[in-house]
Enzyme design. Structure first.
Site, PDB file in Angstrom:
ATOM      1  N   GLU A 127       1.029  -1.173  -0.229  1.00 12.29           N
ATOM      2  CA  GLU A 127       0.018  -0.023   0.091  1.00 12.29           C
ATOM      3  C   GLU A 127       0.724   1.254   0.164  1.00 12.29           C
ATOM      4  O   GLU A 127       0.447   2.273   0.926  1.00 12.29           O
ATOM      5  CB  GLU A 127      -0.850   0.103   1.142  1.00 12.29           C
ATOM      6  CG  GLU A 127      -1.878  -1.237   1.118  1.00 12.29           C
ATOM      7  CD  GLU A 127      -2.937  -1.040   2.381  1.00 12.29           C
ATOM      8  OE1 GLU A 127      -2.821  -0.213   3.221  1.00 12.29           O
ATOM      9  OE2 GLU A 127      -3.776  -1.883   2.485  1.00 12.29           O
ATOM     10  N   ASN A 170       2.159  -5.459  -3.185  1.00  6.88           N
ATOM     11  CA  ASN A 170       0.529  -5.564  -2.618  1.00  6.88           C
ATOM     12  C   ASN A 170      -0.130  -4.423  -2.542  1.00  6.88           C
ATOM     13  O   ASN A 170       0.597  -3.307  -1.737  1.00  6.88           O
ATOM     14  CB  ASN A 170       0.760  -6.454  -1.223  1.00  6.88           C
ATOM     15  CG  ASN A 170      -0.750  -7.188  -1.283  1.00  6.88           C
ATOM     16  OD1 ASN A 170      -1.220  -7.808  -2.205  1.00  6.88           O
ATOM     17  ND2 ASN A 170      -1.149  -6.819  -0.213  1.00  6.88           N
ATOM     18  N   HIS A 206     -10.528  -6.382  -2.212  1.00  7.06           N
ATOM     19  CA  HIS A 206     -11.478  -6.236  -1.376  1.00  7.06           C
ATOM     20  C   HIS A 206     -12.897  -5.633  -1.747  1.00  7.06           C
ATOM     21  O   HIS A 206     -12.565  -4.151  -2.153  1.00  7.06           O
ATOM     22  CB  HIS A 206     -11.064  -5.205   0.075  1.00  7.06           C
ATOM     23  CG  HIS A 206      -9.928  -5.936   0.695  1.00  7.06           C
ATOM     24  ND1 HIS A 206     -10.168  -7.047   1.542  1.00  7.06           N
ATOM     25  CD2 HIS A 206      -8.843  -5.705   1.085  1.00  7.06           C
ATOM     26  CE1 HIS A 206      -9.146  -7.391   2.078  1.00  7.06           C
ATOM     27  NE2 HIS A 206      -8.036  -6.676   1.903  1.00  7.06           N
ATOM     28  N   GLU A 235      -6.193 -10.900  -0.966  1.00  3.93           N
ATOM     29  CA  GLU A 235      -6.899 -10.615   0.193  1.00  3.93           C
ATOM     30  C   GLU A 235      -8.440 -10.520  -0.095  1.00  3.93           C
ATOM     31  O   GLU A 235      -9.295  -9.791   0.228  1.00  3.93           O
ATOM     32  CB  GLU A 235      -6.473  -9.375   0.757  1.00  3.93           C
ATOM     33  CG  GLU A 235      -5.111  -9.308   1.413  1.00  3.93           C
ATOM     34  CD  GLU A 235      -4.707  -8.163   2.059  1.00  3.93           C
ATOM     35  OE1 GLU A 235      -5.651  -7.162   2.347  1.00  3.93           O
ATOM     36  OE2 GLU A 235      -3.467  -7.907   2.101  1.00  3.93           O
ATOM     37  N   ASP A 237     -12.138 -10.567  -0.556  1.00  2.00           N
ATOM     38  CA  ASP A 237     -13.425 -10.846   0.139  1.00  2.00           C
ATOM     39  C   ASP A 237     -14.697  -9.880  -0.725  1.00  2.00           C
ATOM     40  O   ASP A 237     -14.032  -9.059  -1.300  1.00  2.00           O
ATOM     41  CB  ASP A 237     -13.374 -10.441   1.517  1.00  2.00           C
ATOM     42  CG  ASP A 237     -12.852  -9.054   2.092  1.00  2.00           C
ATOM     43  OD1 ASP A 237     -12.594  -8.251   1.226  1.00  2.00           O
ATOM     44  OD2 ASP A 237     -12.568  -8.876   3.285  1.00  2.00           O
TER      45      ASP A 237
HETATM   46  C1  XIL Z   1      -6.442  -6.404   8.317  1.00  2.00           C
HETATM   47  C2  XIL Z   1      -6.797  -7.539   9.513  1.00  2.00           C
HETATM   48  O1  XIL Z   1      -7.683  -8.247   8.849  1.00  2.00           O
HETATM   49  C3  XIL Z   1      -7.326  -6.787  10.580  1.00  2.00           C
HETATM   50  O2  XIL Z   1      -7.387  -7.944  11.519  1.00  2.00           O
HETATM   51  C4  XIL Z   1      -6.666  -5.718  11.117  1.00  2.00           C
HETATM   52  O3  XIL Z   1      -7.191  -5.195  12.237  1.00  2.00           O
HETATM   53  C5  XIL Z   1      -6.295  -4.757  10.071  1.00  2.00           C
HETATM   54  O4  XIL Z   1      -5.706  -5.253   9.162  1.00  2.00           O
HETATM   55  N1  XIL Z   1      -5.065  -4.688   3.824  1.00  2.00           N
HETATM   56  C6  XIL Z   1      -4.075  -5.504   4.306  1.00  2.00           C
HETATM   57  C7  XIL Z   1      -4.201  -6.143   5.286  1.00  2.00           C
HETATM   58  O5  XIL Z   1      -2.989  -5.415   3.599  1.00  2.00           O
HETATM   59  O6  XIL Z   1      -3.257  -6.362   6.131  1.00  2.00           O
HETATM   60  C8  XIL Z   1      -5.541  -5.751   6.210  1.00  2.00           C
HETATM   61  O7  XIL Z   1      -5.945  -6.544   7.389  1.00  2.00           O
HETATM   62  C9  XIL Z   1      -6.591  -5.360   5.624  1.00  2.00           C
HETATM   63  C10 XIL Z   1      -6.201  -4.353   4.394  1.00  2.00           C
END
Ligand code: XIL
Length: 302
Positions: A127, A170, A206, A235, A237
């Site tokens: 990020e 990422n 996401h 990641e 979802d």
């Molecule tokens: C999130 C986790 O799922 C949570 O438990 C935590 O509180 C915050 O981080 N981008 C990422 C992940 O790269 O590491 C994040 O994970 C979600 C967004």
């Protein structure tokens, strides 16, 4: 095949999930994990605040639990993440530039060294770009004090620390073609042109109704692959429910499978009840570990 991991393996891919160490004592959680998935990403346990909350004092206990479990089941492990502005202990932000550079490289060396040979892919930098149309870097201690070169430095250090690990950049909101993904694209193109080590790009993915699976998801994955890197959905979802959610999941999986260098998919959690996205039900198993329509859509698409 009748499980996500086995179906993905038949396509030469892995199918993973984020895992939290504090749920590894829950039998339904572990049996779902072990049955369905063949890759894991520690959800928080490898982040800087978890492993080095005090400078040069490392605690790998929780992450080790996840890695040991994965290894005992023959699962791959994605390392997440080495250099990120978030979940960063406050001491890092107090350092002046030269000291920060030393601390960043030490962090990479210590963490990657501890897991050397055990990690399939590392999210070396997470990020680093802003949202929106600017394509600019995000403010962080690394960006603000070390300048644009911090990403290159992190990747060079990472390559030396574990030469067998794939090194990924990422990010989120880079899933479709847009100003932010263009900025990442230009970074990767520049790295490849100059021989800076980078092997893969992670697309967090996401999604929700405001940010759905982009129509050009596959095209975007493909243009990165065409630069000579692997791509991974890291990641995934998708907020929502029922048929709409299932259709979106199926489309996301199909986009990856259509790109030969899309090497694997990770969903960001096993069960809705532990999702970080408080607002909904974004995963493949409900709170009782029942398979959702989204699960069936993914298995069918694989
Ligand atoms: C999130 C986790 O799922 C949570 O438990 C935590 O509180 C915050 O981080 N981008 C990422 C992940 O790269 O590491 C994040 O994970 C979600 C967004």
């Amino acid at each position: 095949a009748s499980t996500l991991g086995a179906a993905a393996a038949e396509k030469g891919r892995y199918f993973g999930t984020a895992v939290a160490a504090n749920h590894l004592g829950e039998s339904a959680y572990v049996s779902t994990l072990d049955t369905e998935f063949n890759s894991v990403t520690p959800e928080n346990e490898m982040k800087w605040d978890a492993v080095e909350s005090t400078r040069n004092s490392f605690n790998f206990a929780a992450a080790d639990q996840i890695v040991s479990h994965a290894q005992s089941k023959g699962m791959k492990v994605r390392g997440h993440t080495l250099v990120w502005h978030s979940q960063l202990p406050s001491w890092v932000g107090t350092l002046a530039a030269a000291d920060l550079r030393t601390a960043m490289n030490n962090h990479i060396n210590q963490v990657m060294g501890h897991y050397k040979g055990k990690i399939h892919s590392w999210d070396v930098v997470n990020e680093a770009f802003q949202d929106g149309s600017s394509g600019a870097r995000r403010s962080s201690p690394f960006q603000d004090k070390l300048g644009n070169g911090f990403i290159e430095e992190a990747f060079r250090t990472a390559r030396a620390a574990d030469p067998a690990a794939k090194l990924c950049y990422n990010d989120y909101n880079t899933d479709g073609v847009n100003a932010k993904s263009n900025a990442v694209y230009n970074l990767v193109k520049d790295f490849k042109a100059r021989g800076v080590p980078i092997d893969c790009v992670g697309f967090q993915s996401h999604f929700n109704s405001a940010s759905p699976v982009p129509a050009d998801y596959q095209a975007n994955l493909q243009r990165f692959a065409d630069l000579g890197v692997d791509v991974q959905i890291t990641e995934l979802d998708i907020e929502g429910s029922g048929t709409a959610q299932a259709t979106s999941y199926g489309n996301a999986v199909k986009a990856c499978l259509a790109v030969s260098r899309c090497t694997g998919i990770t969903v960001w959690g096993v069960t809705d009840k532990y999702s970080w996205r408080a607002s909904g039900t974004p995963l493949l198993f409900d709170g009782n570990y029942n398979k959702k329509a989204a699960y069936t859509a993914v298995l069918t698409a694989l």
